[in-house]
Scaffold this motif. Structure first.
Motif, PDB file in Angstrom:
ATOM      1  N   ARG A   1     -30.163 -88.605   2.344  1.00  0.00           N
ATOM      2  CA  ARG A   1     -30.986 -89.807   2.298  1.00  0.00           C
ATOM      3  C   ARG A   1     -31.545 -90.224   3.647  1.00  0.00           C
ATOM      4  N   THR A   2     -30.916 -89.833   4.718  1.00  0.00           N
ATOM      5  CA  THR A   2     -31.287 -90.410   6.006  1.00  0.00           C
ATOM      6  C   THR A   2     -32.326 -89.615   6.780  1.00  0.00           C
ATOM      7  N   GLU A   3     -32.639 -88.407   6.387  1.00  0.00           N
ATOM      8  CA  GLU A   3     -33.653 -87.579   7.045  1.00  0.00           C
ATOM      9  C   GLU A   3     -33.460 -87.509   8.554  1.00  0.00           C
ATOM     10  N   GLY A   4     -32.252 -87.253   8.980  1.00  0.00           N
ATOM     11  CA  GLY A   4     -31.980 -87.015  10.392  1.00  0.00           C
ATOM     12  C   GLY A   4     -31.487 -88.202  11.192  1.00  0.00           C
ATOM     13  N   LYS A   5     -31.956 -89.396  10.936  1.00  0.00           N
ATOM     14  CA  LYS A   5     -31.539 -90.556  11.716  1.00  0.00           C
ATOM     15  C   LYS A   5     -30.771 -91.519  10.820  1.00  0.00           C
ATOM     16  N   MET A   6     -29.505 -91.722  11.164  1.00  0.00           N
ATOM     17  CA  MET A   6     -28.642 -92.589  10.367  1.00  0.00           C
ATOM     18  C   MET A   6     -28.460 -93.936  11.052  1.00  0.00           C
ATOM     19  N   PRO A   7     -28.532 -95.008  10.274  1.00  0.00           N
ATOM     20  CA  PRO A   7     -28.189 -96.316  10.853  1.00  0.00           C
ATOM     21  C   PRO A   7     -26.722 -96.332  11.282  1.00  0.00           C
ATOM     22  N   GLY A   8     -26.372 -97.225  12.189  1.00  0.00           N
ATOM     23  CA  GLY A   8     -25.025 -97.279  12.743  1.00  0.00           C
ATOM     24  C   GLY A   8     -23.927 -97.452  11.715  1.00  0.00           C
ATOM     25  N   ALA A   9     -24.123 -98.358  10.761  1.00  0.00           N
ATOM     26  CA  ALA A   9     -23.090 -98.601   9.745  1.00  0.00           C
ATOM     27  C   ALA A   9     -22.893 -97.374   8.864  1.00  0.00           C
ATOM     28  N   LEU A  10     -23.989 -96.717   8.501  1.00  0.00           N
ATOM     29  CA  LEU A  10     -23.881 -95.519   7.670  1.00  0.00           C
ATOM     30  C   LEU A  10     -23.230 -94.378   8.445  1.00  0.00           C
ATOM     31  N   THR A  11     -23.501 -94.295   9.731  1.00  0.00           N
ATOM     32  CA  THR A  11     -22.842 -93.282  10.566  1.00  0.00           C
ATOM     33  C   THR A  11     -21.339 -93.521  10.586  1.00  0.00           C
ATOM     34  N   PHE A  12     -20.931 -94.779  10.763  1.00  0.00           N
ATOM     35  CA  PHE A  12     -19.510 -95.110  10.770  1.00  0.00           C
ATOM     36  C   PHE A  12     -18.848 -94.686   9.466  1.00  0.00           C
ATOM     37  N   TRP A  13     -19.439 -95.095   8.324  1.00  0.00           N
ATOM     38  CA  TRP A  13     -18.828 -94.777   7.033  1.00  0.00           C
ATOM     39  C   TRP A  13     -18.870 -93.279   6.747  1.00  0.00           C
ATOM     40  N   SER A  14     -19.880 -92.589   7.229  1.00  0.00           N
ATOM     41  CA  SER A  14     -19.938 -91.132   7.028  1.00  0.00           C
ATOM     42  C   SER A  14     -18.843 -90.430   7.815  1.00  0.00           C
ATOM     43  N   VAL A  15     -18.642 -90.838   9.057  1.00  0.00           N
ATOM     44  CA  VAL A  15     -17.558 -90.259   9.865  1.00  0.00           C
ATOM     45  C   VAL A  15     -16.203 -90.601   9.240  1.00  0.00           C
ATOM     46  N   PHE A  16     -16.056 -91.831   8.781  1.00  0.00           N
ATOM     47  CA  PHE A  16     -14.824 -92.238   8.113  1.00  0.00           C
ATOM     48  C   PHE A  16     -14.590 -91.374   6.877  1.00  0.00           C
ATOM     49  N   ASN A  17     -15.638 -91.123   6.095  1.00  0.00           N
ATOM     50  CA  ASN A  17     -15.512 -90.287   4.905  1.00  0.00           C
ATOM     51  C   ASN A  17     -15.137 -88.845   5.257  1.00  0.00           C
ATOM     52  N   ILE A  18     -15.658 -88.334   6.344  1.00  0.00           N
ATOM     53  CA  ILE A  18     -15.301 -86.979   6.779  1.00  0.00           C
ATOM     54  C   ILE A  18     -13.819 -86.921   7.144  1.00  0.00           C
ATOM     55  N   VAL A  19     -13.334 -87.936   7.865  1.00  0.00           N
ATOM     56  CA  VAL A  19     -11.909 -88.003   8.220  1.00  0.00           C
ATOM     57  C   VAL A  19     -11.054 -88.119   6.958  1.00  0.00           C
ATOM     58  N   MET A  20     -11.488 -88.958   6.012  1.00  0.00           N
ATOM     59  CA  MET A  20     -10.758 -89.101   4.746  1.00  0.00           C
ATOM     60  C   MET A  20     -10.727 -87.785   3.977  1.00  0.00           C
ATOM     61  N   LEU A  21     -11.838 -87.074   3.954  1.00  0.00           N
ATOM     62  CA  LEU A  21     -11.891 -85.794   3.254  1.00  0.00           C
ATOM     63  C   LEU A  21     -10.900 -84.807   3.865  1.00  0.00           C
ATOM     64  N   ALA A  22     -10.843 -84.760   5.183  1.00  0.00           N
ATOM     65  CA  ALA A  22      -9.899 -83.867   5.850  1.00  0.00           C
ATOM     66  C   ALA A  22      -8.449 -84.268   5.549  1.00  0.00           C
ATOM     67  N   LEU A  23      -8.152 -85.553   5.608  1.00  0.00           N
ATOM     68  CA  LEU A  23      -6.798 -86.046   5.346  1.00  0.00           C
ATOM     69  C   LEU A  23      -6.367 -85.765   3.911  1.00  0.00           C
ATOM     70  N   VAL A  24      -7.229 -86.092   2.971  1.00  0.00           N
ATOM     71  CA  VAL A  24      -6.884 -85.917   1.562  1.00  0.00           C
ATOM     72  C   VAL A  24      -6.748 -84.435   1.220  1.00  0.00           C
ATOM     73  N   THR A  25      -7.590 -83.600   1.796  1.00  0.00           N
ATOM     74  CA  THR A  25      -7.474 -82.153   1.568  1.00  0.00           C
ATOM     75  C   THR A  25      -6.142 -81.641   2.093  1.00  0.00           C
ATOM     76  N   PHE A  26      -5.740 -82.102   3.258  1.00  0.00           N
ATOM     77  CA  PHE A  26      -4.457 -81.708   3.834  1.00  0.00           C
ATOM     78  C   PHE A  26      -3.295 -82.155   2.951  1.00  0.00           C
ATOM     79  N   LEU A  27      -3.340 -83.393   2.485  1.00  0.00           N
ATOM     80  CA  LEU A  27      -2.264 -83.916   1.649  1.00  0.00           C
ATOM     81  C   LEU A  27      -2.226 -83.246   0.275  1.00  0.00           C
ATOM     82  N   ALA A  28      -3.390 -82.934  -0.276  1.00  0.00           N
ATOM     83  CA  ALA A  28      -3.451 -82.303  -1.599  1.00  0.00           C
ATOM     84  C   ALA A  28      -2.821 -80.913  -1.582  1.00  0.00           C
TER      85      ALA A  28
END
Length: 127
Positions: free
Chosen positions: A59-86
């Motif tokens: 959706r962002t076509e290369g440039k992400m707003p700050g809040a969306l960048t934060f939540w995207s990085v948070f989601n990447i960390v969550m994905l890594a954590l949940v994959t490890f725990l699973a």
């Protein structure tokens, strides 16, 4: 719409299995945490976070707003954590109560983070 199609459909197999278990003669009602430990909620979390990350990148076509960048990085960390725990849920000696508590907490955190990310993507897409 996101909640109905992403979240409800993601947990539908768990609900269906619970309803099927109710029809068994030897059925005993599991506690909430035991039910959550059998629900594969980690897989639900992985699907929701992967979808939110992909949606943000598309959706962002290369440039992400700050809040969306934060939540995207948070989601990447969550994905890594949940994959490890699973990866360790099917080992012998796993405490099903602790697994249920962990998976419910991570599902709630995932719903909040992916919900915000999806909301921000929809705001960005609005004319």
């Amino acid at each position: 719409m996101w909640f109905v199609f992403a979240v409800i459909f993601a947990v539908l197999p768990t609900i269906a299995r619970f309803l099927q278990d109710l029809t068994q003669k030897s059925h005993r009602s599991p506690g909430l945490f035991e039910l959550a430990s059998r629900a594969d909620l980690y897989i639900v979390c992985m699907g929701l976070t992967a979808t939110a990350i992909g949606q943000a990148l598309m959706r962002t076509e290369g440039k992400m707003p700050g809040a969306l960048t934060f939540w995207s990085v948070f989601n990447i960390v969550m994905l890594a954590l949940v994959t490890f725990l699973a990866a360790g849920t099917d080992q012998q000696g796993v405490d099903t109560h602790a697994l249920g508590v962990q998976s419910l907490i991570l599902l709630i955190v995932t719903l909040v983070s992916t919900g915000f990310s999806t909301y921000l993507c929809e705001l960005e897409a609005a004319p």
